[in-house]
Design an enzyme around this catalytic site. Structure first.
Site, PDB file in Angstrom:
ATOM      1  N   HIS A  37     -10.272  -2.924  -4.413  1.00 38.10           N
ATOM      2  CA  HIS A  37      -9.222  -1.882  -3.772  1.00 38.10           C
ATOM      3  C   HIS A  37      -9.882  -0.797  -3.628  1.00 38.10           C
ATOM      4  O   HIS A  37     -11.051  -0.558  -3.929  1.00 38.10           O
ATOM      5  CB  HIS A  37      -8.022  -1.582  -4.667  1.00 38.10           C
ATOM      6  CG  HIS A  37      -8.483  -1.006  -5.811  1.00 38.10           C
ATOM      7  ND1 HIS A  37      -7.638   0.109  -6.211  1.00 38.10           N
ATOM      8  CD2 HIS A  37      -9.749  -0.686  -6.454  1.00 38.10           C
ATOM      9  CE1 HIS A  37      -8.298   0.885  -7.444  1.00 38.10           C
ATOM     10  NE2 HIS A  37      -9.326   0.208  -7.543  1.00 38.10           N
ATOM     11  N   CYS A  61      -6.499   2.625   0.794  1.00 40.54           N
ATOM     12  CA  CYS A  61      -6.143   1.128   0.101  1.00 40.54           C
ATOM     13  C   CYS A  61      -5.545   0.361   1.226  1.00 40.54           C
ATOM     14  O   CYS A  61      -6.121  -0.755   1.473  1.00 40.54           O
ATOM     15  CB  CYS A  61      -5.113   1.598  -0.913  1.00 40.54           C
ATOM     16  SG  CYS A  61      -3.435   2.101  -0.492  1.00 40.54           S
ATOM     17  N   HIS A  76       0.346   1.855  -3.337  1.00 40.58           N
ATOM     18  CA  HIS A  76      -1.125   1.334  -3.664  1.00 40.58           C
ATOM     19  C   HIS A  76      -1.089  -0.121  -3.529  1.00 40.58           C
ATOM     20  O   HIS A  76      -0.029  -0.864  -3.864  1.00 40.58           O
ATOM     21  CB  HIS A  76      -1.641   1.723  -4.945  1.00 40.58           C
ATOM     22  CG  HIS A  76      -2.944   1.689  -5.058  1.00 40.58           C
ATOM     23  ND1 HIS A  76      -4.068   2.422  -4.384  1.00 40.58           N
ATOM     24  CD2 HIS A  76      -4.004   0.644  -5.478  1.00 40.58           C
ATOM     25  CE1 HIS A  76      -5.420   2.123  -4.849  1.00 40.58           C
ATOM     26  NE2 HIS A  76      -5.424   0.768  -5.242  1.00 40.58           N
TER      27      HIS A  76
END
Length: 347
Positions: A321, A261, A309
């Protein structure tokens, strides 16, 4: 009258046979009972696999942080070692110069006491005494002070190098432990999936595919390039992010063939000429904080209380993402994440 004699007791051999038979029956019953335990449902397996992958992703960001620290420490240790080598060279040159001076004085009838500093175990003490007694000539004094200063710098650099190497050893151990933990979580997830029948695995995969299709704006394929209104660096970051759609999530990766990420968000903004820290928590601290209501295309958006994240906002409540192991870089609504939106940053 019929005989009413008591029956003879069973022999020891017969008792052994009966005991063995009973034990075998009990073992068989236990085995049958064990086999009779219901297998976990595909939904239960999927929920546990998702949880394990989420735990792994949080550990991956820690791993990335340890790896970044390891690289910094290794670079710093190499620089210190170079300083130590250079300092030792300069020290040797000064000692050689003093040796030449000693040789000249010996040929002229003796060695000046000041030159004995070269052989002294306590240069600071000797230099102080020699200066007080006026026994050191000006040129010699300068040479000896250089030697003294160089020795101090060398000792300091050696101490710093030892501390840096010790810290690097600790970081190496933490990195290895975090990597092992990630591998264990991913192995547990795979083992759970392997227990499912082929039909149940197909069901889980179909659920994943359906969920992904519903998240990507109702299209089977995402837009090939960013067509939005923003310009400048944000537009460059978004163009890069769109170009990565479909590439696999690879933990610890920053491209070009796969990303995690923070690897994706960092690479996107690097393409726009902005250098971001490696991990999501550090990226949070690197930019200007933006409330969710103020998010604009190109901003980074963060999830979960520990900020493990991050994605890049593209507008209309969506982001690009890199989700987790087993998935690909994708577009999805920010509200579809399991964890809450913690806010955004602008760079």
């Amino acid at each position: 009258m019929g005989s009413h004699r008591k029956p003879n007791p069973p022999s020891r051999a017969r008792m052994a046979v009966l005991t063995t038979a009973m034990a075998g029956t009990a073992a068989l019953a236990s085995t049958v009972s064990a086999h009779a335990e219901p297998a976990p449902s595909p939904d239960a397996v999927k929920a546990r696999v998702d949880a394990l992958n989420e735990e792994a992703e949080a550990s991956i960001e820690k791993y990335n942080g340890f790896k970044e620290k390891q690289q910094q420490l290794r670079t710093g240790a190499d620089r210190i070692q170079e300083r130590v080598a250079d300092g030792q060279t300069r020290l040797n040159e000064l000692r050689t110069e003093l040796g030449v001076l000693a040789g000249e004085q010996y040929r002229n009838g003796g060695v000046d006491p000041a030159v004995q500093l070269m052989f002294s175990s306590s240069p600071d003490s000797y230099l102080t005494q020699a200066s007080m007694q006026g026994q050191v000539a000006t040129s010699q004094t300068e040479l000896l002070k250089q030697l003294q200063g160089e020795q101090r710098r060398l000792d300091q650099d050696r101490t710093e190098a030892a501390a840096s190497l010790a810290q690097l050893e600790v970081t190496d151990a933490a990195l290895a432990a975090e990597k092992k933990g990630i591998q264990n979580k991913l192995a547990q997830a795979q083992a759970l999936l392997n227990k499912l029948s082929a039909a149940d695995r197909a069901k889980v995969n179909a659920q994943e595919a359906a969920a992904r299709a519903s998240r990507v704006s109702g299209r089977s394929e995402p837009a090939p390039a960013y067509q939005g209104p923003v310009t400048g660096r944000a537009a460059e970051a978004l163009k890069f992010a769109y170009a990565q759609l479909g590439k696999p999530y690879v933990w610890g990766a920053t491209g070009p063939s796969g990303f995690d990420c923070s690897g994706l968000t960092g690479a996107a903004w690097k393409a726009a000429g902005v250098s971001l820290p490696r991990v999501s928590q550090a990226q949070w601290n690197a930019g200007r904080r933006i409330a969710r209501a103020d998010l604009q295309p190109g901003d980074l958006v963060y999830f979960y209380a520990d900020l493990h994240h991050v994605g890049i906002y593209i507008g209309d409540g969506k982001m690009i993402h890199a989700p987790r192991t087993g998935k690909n870089v994708e577009i999805l609504p920010i509200d579809s994440m399991d964890g809450p939106v913690m806010g955004g940053t602008r760079h």
